[in-house]
Scaffold this motif. Structure first.
Motif, PDB file in Angstrom:
ATOM      1  N   VAL A   9      31.352  72.349  60.153  1.00 20.76           N
ATOM      2  CA  VAL A   9      30.060  72.071  60.788  1.00 20.76           C
ATOM      3  C   VAL A   9      29.064  71.568  59.754  1.00 20.76           C
ATOM      4  N   PHE A  10      29.036  72.199  58.584  1.00 21.42           N
ATOM      5  CA  PHE A  10      28.103  71.744  57.554  1.00 21.42           C
ATOM      6  C   PHE A  10      28.478  70.364  57.008  1.00 21.42           C
ATOM      7  N   VAL A  11      29.771  70.081  56.898  1.00 18.34           N
ATOM      8  CA  VAL A  11      30.192  68.731  56.486  1.00 18.34           C
ATOM      9  C   VAL A  11      29.694  67.712  57.502  1.00 18.34           C
ATOM     10  N   ALA A  12      29.860  68.036  58.779  1.00 15.80           N
ATOM     11  CA  ALA A  12      29.414  67.113  59.834  1.00 15.80           C
ATOM     12  C   ALA A  12      27.899  66.923  59.793  1.00 15.80           C
ATOM     13  N   LEU A  13      27.173  67.975  59.486  1.00 11.01           N
ATOM     14  CA  LEU A  13      25.711  67.893  59.466  1.00 11.01           C
ATOM     15  C   LEU A  13      25.155  67.391  58.134  1.00 11.01           C
ATOM     16  N   ASP A  15      25.447  64.520  56.774  1.00 10.60           N
ATOM     17  CA  ASP A  15      25.060  63.113  56.799  1.00 10.60           C
ATOM     18  C   ASP A  15      23.813  62.916  57.672  1.00 10.60           C
ATOM     19  N   PRO A  16      22.806  62.186  57.170  1.00 13.88           N
ATOM     20  CA  PRO A  16      21.577  61.989  57.947  1.00 13.88           C
ATOM     21  C   PRO A  16      21.801  61.256  59.273  1.00 13.88           C
ATOM     22  N   ARG A  18      24.474  61.489  61.197  1.00 10.50           N
ATOM     23  CA  ARG A  18      25.040  62.461  62.142  1.00 10.50           C
ATOM     24  C   ARG A  18      23.990  63.475  62.584  1.00 10.50           C
ATOM     25  N   ARG A  19      23.114  63.890  61.675  1.00 11.29           N
ATOM     26  CA  ARG A  19      22.037  64.800  62.083  1.00 11.29           C
ATOM     27  C   ARG A  19      21.114  64.121  63.087  1.00 11.29           C
ATOM     28  N   SER A  20      20.864  62.846  62.871  1.00 16.56           N
ATOM     29  CA  SER A  20      20.029  62.086  63.794  1.00 16.56           C
ATOM     30  C   SER A  20      20.689  61.983  65.178  1.00 16.56           C
ATOM     31  N   VAL A  21      22.004  61.778  65.194  1.00 15.02           N
ATOM     32  CA  VAL A  21      22.726  61.721  66.467  1.00 15.02           C
ATOM     33  C   VAL A  21      22.607  63.065  67.186  1.00 15.02           C
ATOM     34  N   ILE A  22      22.750  64.150  66.450  1.00 16.15           N
ATOM     35  CA  ILE A  22      22.619  65.491  67.049  1.00 16.15           C
ATOM     36  C   ILE A  22      21.225  65.663  67.640  1.00 16.15           C
ATOM     37  N   ARG A  23      20.193  65.261  66.884  1.00 18.03           N
ATOM     38  CA  ARG A  23      18.812  65.359  67.406  1.00 18.03           C
ATOM     39  C   ARG A  23      18.665  64.551  68.688  1.00 18.03           C
ATOM     40  N   ARG A  24      19.186  63.328  68.679  1.00 19.59           N
ATOM     41  CA  ARG A  24      19.076  62.458  69.856  1.00 19.59           C
ATOM     42  C   ARG A  24      19.800  63.063  71.051  1.00 19.59           C
ATOM     43  N   ALA A  36      24.649  53.868  69.208  1.00 18.80           N
ATOM     44  CA  ALA A  36      24.936  52.966  68.092  1.00 18.80           C
ATOM     45  C   ALA A  36      23.839  51.931  67.903  1.00 18.80           C
ATOM     46  N   ALA A  37      23.215  51.521  68.987  1.00 12.35           N
ATOM     47  CA  ALA A  37      22.165  50.498  68.909  1.00 12.35           C
ATOM     48  C   ALA A  37      20.968  50.967  68.080  1.00 12.35           C
ATOM     49  N   GLU A  38      20.818  52.277  67.923  1.00 13.00           N
ATOM     50  CA  GLU A  38      19.690  52.829  67.181  1.00 13.00           C
ATOM     51  C   GLU A  38      19.895  52.807  65.671  1.00 13.00           C
ATOM     52  N   TYR A  39      21.107  52.414  65.215  1.00 11.27           N
ATOM     53  CA  TYR A  39      21.425  52.483  63.788  1.00 11.27           C
ATOM     54  C   TYR A  39      21.849  51.123  63.249  1.00 11.27           C
ATOM     55  N   PRO A  40      21.452  50.822  62.023  1.00 11.31           N
ATOM     56  CA  PRO A  40      21.775  49.511  61.435  1.00 11.31           C
ATOM     57  C   PRO A  40      23.167  49.483  60.795  1.00 11.31           C
ATOM     58  N   ILE A  41      24.167  49.960  61.522  1.00 10.09           N
ATOM     59  CA  ILE A  41      25.537  49.951  61.016  1.00 10.09           C
ATOM     60  C   ILE A  41      26.448  49.364  62.094  1.00 10.09           C
ATOM     61  N   THR A  42      27.648  48.978  61.696  1.00 13.52           N
ATOM     62  CA  THR A  42      28.588  48.390  62.656  1.00 13.52           C
ATOM     63  C   THR A  42      29.108  49.472  63.602  1.00 13.52           C
ATOM     64  N   LEU A  43      29.580  49.047  64.756  1.00 16.44           N
ATOM     65  CA  LEU A  43      30.129  49.993  65.726  1.00 16.44           C
ATOM     66  C   LEU A  43      31.318  50.768  65.152  1.00 16.44           C
ATOM     67  N   PRO A  44      32.259  50.136  64.439  1.00 13.45           N
ATOM     68  CA  PRO A  44      33.358  50.922  63.850  1.00 13.45           C
ATOM     69  C   PRO A  44      32.860  52.001  62.872  1.00 13.45           C
ATOM     70  N   SER A  45      31.846  51.669  62.088  1.00  8.41           N
ATOM     71  CA  SER A  45      31.271  52.664  61.173  1.00  8.41           C
ATOM     72  C   SER A  45      30.601  53.790  61.957  1.00  8.41           C
ATOM     73  N   PHE A  46      29.901  53.431  63.002  1.00 13.36           N
ATOM     74  CA  PHE A  46      29.243  54.442  63.826  1.00 13.36           C
ATOM     75  C   PHE A  46      30.279  55.357  64.487  1.00 13.36           C
ATOM     76  N   MET A  47      31.399  54.772  64.922  1.00 15.34           N
ATOM     77  CA  MET A  47      32.445  55.564  65.569  1.00 15.34           C
ATOM     78  C   MET A  47      33.045  56.597  64.622  1.00 15.34           C
ATOM     79  N   LYS A  48      33.044  56.323  63.323  1.00 16.40           N
ATOM     80  CA  LYS A  48      33.510  57.320  62.355  1.00 16.40           C
ATOM     81  C   LYS A  48      32.606  58.552  62.397  1.00 16.40           C
ATOM     82  N   HIS A  49      31.309  58.316  62.531  1.00 17.71           N
ATOM     83  CA  HIS A  49      30.360  59.433  62.647  1.00 17.71           C
ATOM     84  C   HIS A  49      30.625  60.209  63.938  1.00 17.71           C
TER      85      HIS A  49
END
Length: 113
Positions: A9-13, A15-16, A18-24, A36-49
């Motif tokens: 859980v702490f590993v998952a949290l 990353d900023p 992933r914490r932002s996704v949890i807040r959202r 994914a649209a809220e972040y300036p990263i590619t969809l494959p990178s976002f899917m890793k999160h």
């Protein structure tokens, strides 16, 4: 509570993003595309999160047709709450022992003086 659960859980949290996704997701379920649209990263990178959050039980995803929706698993956040409560108890006991030690030393010094 197993240590590996807390660690995951702490590993998952850690990353900023992933914490932002949890807040959202705290405001309610939403699709991966909308998230994914809220972040300036590619969809494959976002899917890793998303996969990291899901593999550690913080979110679950449900696919309906072509849309994958993310839902926050609020109960899993209890792992963090339980760990923090345990740490709080440990440190309160330590500070209480220190306070007793200082108080006893002060009282003994005053009696001797």
């Amino acid at each position: 509570m197993a240590q590996y659960e807390v660690d995951g859980v702490f590993v998952a949290l850690a990353d900023p993003t992933r914490r932002s996704v949890i807040r959202r997701l705290g405001r309610g379920p939403t699709s991966v595309g909308e998230l994914a649209a809220e972040y300036p990263i590619t969809l494959p990178s976002f899917m890793k999160h998303v996969r990291t959050l899901e593999s550690n039980g913080l979110i679950r995803t449900v696919k309906t047709g072509r849309v994958r929706t993310c839902v926050l698993n609020r109960e899993r956040l209890a792992v963090v709450d339980d760990w923090l409560a345990e740490q709080r108890r440990i440190w309160e006991e330590r500070t209480d022992r220190l306070a007793r030690f200082v108080t006893e030393e002060t009282e003994e010094t005053e009696e001797d003086g």
